[in-house]
Design a protein around this motif. Structure first.
Motif, short mmCIF file in Angstrom:
data_model
loop_
_atom_site.label_atom_id
_atom_site.label_comp_id
_atom_site.label_asym_id
_atom_site.label_seq_id
_atom_site.Cartn_x
_atom_site.Cartn_y
_atom_site.Cartn_z
N LYS A 260 -21.84 30.95 1.99
CA LYS A 260 -21.47 30.34 0.72
C LYS A 260 -20.77 29.01 1.01
N GLY A 261 -21.19 27.98 0.30
CA GLY A 261 -20.62 26.65 0.51
C GLY A 261 -21.20 25.93 1.71
N THR A 282 -26.93 27.87 -6.66
CA THR A 282 -25.84 27.57 -7.57
C THR A 282 -24.73 28.61 -7.49
N GLU A 285 -22.91 28.14 -4.20
CA GLU A 285 -22.64 26.77 -3.80
C GLU A 285 -23.24 26.44 -2.44
N LYS A 286 -24.46 26.89 -2.24
CA LYS A 286 -25.20 26.52 -1.04
C LYS A 286 -25.87 25.17 -1.29
N ASN A 287 -25.94 24.36 -0.25
CA ASN A 287 -26.40 22.99 -0.39
C ASN A 287 -27.61 22.70 0.49
#
Length: 347
Positions: A260-261, A282, A285-287
């Protein structure tokens, strides 16, 4: 001179064409090493994708084009305004050519140039020939011959780190877990940069057992697919891209592996749609960020990066003669993927 030229999908020819002459600010290179990349194989199998059919806006060049963006050799002659002491030097080609005038070039994002050109791929001939002419700005001195076809992939690796830093202010990556998907020349080069230069805790995976074995021999930590835990890496780098033998796109598979993140950095080339559920990103909060080629900043970093690398790239190389490139190079790279990591054309 003998050269391989790309005309269209499944249409490449070995031809005898005039030997080029260096013009002002150019050097003539006797090509000694030219690497066959998966991108070039994809262009051959079902392209053209990057290779341009229409005249390029910066160079005016269109197909037929001499492929290969990862190559180098010995400077044999120089044009006007070029120091003749360069003759006899061994150099790798830096394939990126830009306009120098657009907003991206002015802001140090030359890899996003509005008129982006790249030797052997977009708008310029490359290395599958006995000789190549490039601007003197597009050479990099190399002592070890085995590095000639790895300078471009190493620059690509440096750019992945630069892209990550630009997205994340907390970029102290010492011992943070990084997973590289794909153990081809690009994946191993990226793995070496992140392990030896960045000092991260690097793991690498590939669907091909031969490449996993070679990565292990180089001291890289490998993980089979069943050994990779979901949500366990700060960074996942997709260096695999599109591959006909893969059952799932690495870019989609990689989303499951980042924490996450965390960040997935997309380097591999995809020319067909892939699908995923955006909410999986979403809610956690993975990018996903992308990294394209390299910029001049990475060229400046290259000398220090090379000093840090602890990889014997020679062990990855299998050589073929230019006259045999179609059968022993392109066809082999399409159907015998378990037998090599880096096929290098010896000119």
């Amino acid at each position: 001179m003998l050269a391989l030229r790309f005309y269209d999908k499944r249409d490449i020819k070995l031809e005898d064409i005039p030997k080029p002459k260096p013009k002002k600010d150019e050097v003539l290179i006797k090509v000694t090493q030219a690497g066959i990349s998966q991108t070039q194989i994809n262009e051959f199998i079902e392209g053209p994708f990057f290779i341009n059919k229409e005249p390029h806006p910066l160079t005016g060049k269109a197909i037929p084009l001499i492929p290969c963006q990862e190559y180098g050799g010995i400077i044999e002659d120089v044009g006007k305004n070029v120091d003749r002491s360069l003759i006899g030097k061994q150099v790798a080609v830096l394939p990126l050519v830009t306009c120098g005038k657009c907003e991206y070039c002015k802001n140090g994002k030359e890899n996003l140039c509005e008129k982006f050109a790249y030797h052997g791929l977009v708008g310029l001939d490359g290395g599958f020939a006995e000789y190549s002419v490039v601007n003197v700005k597009n050479i990099f001195p190399v002592e070890k011959k085995e590095l000639l076809t790895f300078i471009e992939p190493i620059l690509v690796g440096l750019n992945t780190f630069n892209i990550y830093k630009s997205q994340n202010r907390d970029f102290d990556l010492y011992k943070k877990k990084v997973l590289i998907l794909g153990a081809g020349p690009v994946g191993i080069s990226i793995g070496a940069i992140w392990r030896d230069y960045v000092k991260a805790d690097v793991y690498i995976n590939d669907i091909l057992n031969y490449r996993m074995k070679k990565a292990e021999e180089l001291g890289l930590k490998t993980l089979k697919k069943e050994e990779i835990k979901e949500n366990s890496f700060e960074i996942v780098i997709d260096a695999a891209g599109m591959d006909p033998i893969s059952t799932q796109s690495a870019i989609i598979e990689g989303i499951d592996y980042i924490k996450k993140g965390g960040f997935l950095i997309s380097v591999g080339s995809y020319f067909h749609p892939v699908s995923f559920i955006p909410s999986h990103l979403t809610f956690n909060e993975k990018n996903i960020i992308s990294s394209m080629a390299y910029s001049l900043k990475q060229v400046n970093e290259l000398p220090d990066a090379l000093k840090s690398l602890k990889v014997n790239f020679q062990t990855l190389i299998q050589e073929v003669e230019l006259k045999n490139i179609i059968k022993e190079g392109y066809y082999r790279a399409e159907v015998e993927k378990e037998s090599f990591v880096r096929i290098v054309v010896k000119c």
